[in-house]
Design a protein around this motif. Structure first.
Motif, mmCIF file in Angstrom:
data_model
loop_
_atom_site.group_PDB
_atom_site.id
_atom_site.type_symbol
_atom_site.label_atom_id
_atom_site.label_comp_id
_atom_site.label_asym_id
_atom_site.label_seq_id
_atom_site.Cartn_x
_atom_site.Cartn_y
_atom_site.Cartn_z
ATOM 1 N N CYS A 156 0.832 -1.219 0.000
ATOM 2 C CA CYS A 156 0.000 0.000 0.000
ATOM 3 C C CYS A 156 0.860 1.260 0.000
ATOM 4 O O CYS A 156 0.758 2.109 0.893
ATOM 5 N N VAL A 157 1.710 1.385 -1.002
ATOM 6 C CA VAL A 157 2.625 2.522 -1.108
ATOM 7 C C VAL A 157 2.167 3.458 -2.218
ATOM 8 O O VAL A 157 1.954 3.020 -3.344
ATOM 9 N N PRO A 158 2.033 4.758 -1.925
ATOM 10 C CA PRO A 158 1.727 5.723 -2.984
ATOM 11 C C PRO A 158 2.963 5.975 -3.842
ATOM 12 O O PRO A 158 4.058 6.175 -3.318
ATOM 13 N N LEU A 159 2.787 5.954 -5.159
ATOM 14 C CA LEU A 159 3.894 6.262 -6.062
ATOM 15 C C LEU A 159 3.947 7.748 -6.389
ATOM 16 O O LEU A 159 4.999 8.286 -6.733
ATOM 17 N N SER A 160 2.790 8.375 -6.326
ATOM 18 C CA SER A 160 2.682 9.820 -6.550
ATOM 19 C C SER A 160 1.415 10.279 -5.838
ATOM 20 O O SER A 160 0.751 9.484 -5.165
ATOM 21 N N ASP A 161 1.064 11.519 -6.010
ATOM 22 C CA ASP A 161 -0.161 12.011 -5.371
ATOM 23 C C ASP A 161 -1.398 11.326 -5.926
ATOM 24 O O ASP A 161 -2.430 11.252 -5.264
ATOM 25 N N ASP A 162 -1.289 10.793 -7.163
ATOM 26 C CA ASP A 162 -2.454 10.224 -7.839
ATOM 27 C C ASP A 162 -2.394 8.714 -8.048
ATOM 28 O O ASP A 162 -3.399 8.106 -8.405
ATOM 29 N N LEU A 163 -1.216 8.118 -7.836
ATOM 30 C CA LEU A 163 -1.041 6.702 -8.158
ATOM 31 C C LEU A 163 -0.596 5.899 -6.947
ATOM 32 O O LEU A 163 0.193 6.370 -6.129
ATOM 33 N N MET A 164 -1.111 4.680 -6.875
ATOM 34 C CA MET A 164 -0.675 3.716 -5.866
ATOM 35 C C MET A 164 0.106 2.604 -6.557
ATOM 36 O O MET A 164 0.021 2.431 -7.777
ATOM 37 N N LEU A 165 0.834 1.811 -5.772
ATOM 38 C CA LEU A 165 1.574 0.687 -6.331
ATOM 39 C C LEU A 165 0.651 -0.248 -7.100
ATOM 40 O O LEU A 165 1.013 -0.768 -8.154
ATOM 41 N N LYS A 166 -0.571 -0.441 -6.601
ATOM 42 C CA LYS A 166 -1.502 -1.350 -7.262
ATOM 43 C C LYS A 166 -1.811 -0.908 -8.688
ATOM 44 O O LYS A 166 -2.074 -1.737 -9.567
ATOM 45 N N ASP A 167 -1.777 0.410 -8.955
ATOM 46 C CA ASP A 167 -2.035 0.908 -10.303
ATOM 47 C C ASP A 167 -0.951 0.452 -11.269
ATOM 48 O O ASP A 167 -1.225 0.090 -12.418
ATOM 49 N N LEU A 168 0.285 0.461 -10.805
ATOM 50 C CA LEU A 168 1.393 -0.034 -11.611
ATOM 51 C C LEU A 168 1.252 -1.524 -11.873
ATOM 52 O O LEU A 168 1.399 -1.982 -13.011
ATOM 53 N N VAL A 169 0.941 -2.285 -10.833
ATOM 54 C CA VAL A 169 0.852 -3.742 -10.971
ATOM 55 C C VAL A 169 -0.290 -4.129 -11.909
ATOM 56 O O VAL A 169 -0.143 -5.013 -12.760
ATOM 57 N N LYS A 170 -1.423 -3.470 -11.785
ATOM 58 C CA LYS A 170 -2.545 -3.747 -12.681
ATOM 59 C C LYS A 170 -2.173 -3.472 -14.134
ATOM 60 O O LYS A 170 -2.531 -4.219 -15.041
#
Length: 199
Positions: A125-139
């Motif tokens: 559950c790590v934010p990559l930016s203000d708008d993105l989470m790690l899960k968004d990258l993985v998906k």
């Protein structure tokens, strides 16, 4: 740690219960196991924080370890490198992370190598930016997820919560690997069994 269960994966994404759970150690083990099968392999760690200065250049120690196994350049492994040992959305003060560029780089690696292992940053559950989470990258990468569990006091709770959240966020969960960080932890086997029984 049982690597044999992951030899047949076409590629995978490595995440963990928390920071310093041993993602890079496990990633290197999987990459070496793939190499022993005769495959060409690549590591990809899109984001690394807590990097160090070496020869006037900021480098990730995780990327260095991965490069020792794969022989890749650090720039191919780790395009986003931040000095601050913080969550990426804090370390990346200019918000430079580009998800589309990250995906494009991954696809290039897939064309070049038989297997690509992508290593996350921190825990799930790590934010990559203000708008993105790690899960968004993985998906976006659409890779089987392997979770590394740091086996020590508190690992049952951390592991089960992380597994549950991954399963809520995606349908990509593949399995988990126990990594005993503290060799003096007497209850390691009992904790691993407790996670197995409840996962």
């Amino acid at each position: 740690m049982l690597i044999d269960n992951y030899l047949k994966l076409p590629s995978c994404f490595i995440t963990a219960t928390d920071t310093d759970a041993g993602k890079t150690h496990v990633s290197c083990e999987i990459l070496q196991a793939w190499q022993q099968q005769g495959w060409s392999v690549a590591a990809y760690k899109p984001i690394a924080s807590g990097a160090i200065w070496r020869d006037d250049k900021l480098v990730s120690e995780d990327a260095l370890a991965l490069a020792q196994v794969t022989g890749q350049s650090l720039s191919e492994i780790n395009p986003y490198t931040f000095e601050a040992p913080a969550s990426p959305h804090i370390a990346d003060k200019q918000q430079t992370f580009d998800l589309a560029a990250c995906i494009q780089h991954f696809r290039h690696l897939l064309q070049k190598y038989d297997r690509v292992l992508v290593e996350g940053v921190g825990g799930w559950c790590v934010p990559l930016s203000d708008d993105l989470m790690l899960k968004d990258l993985v998906k976006a990468l659409n890779l089987p997820i392997v979770m590394v569990a740091r086996i020590g006091l508190g690992c049952i709770n951390h592991s089960l919560l992380t597994m549950e959240q991954i399963k809520r966020d995606t349908d990509l969960y593949h399995g988990w690997i126990a990594n005993v960080i503290d060799k003096g932890f007497e209850d390691a086997d009992a904790n691993i069994q407790a996670i197995l029984d409840r996962s």
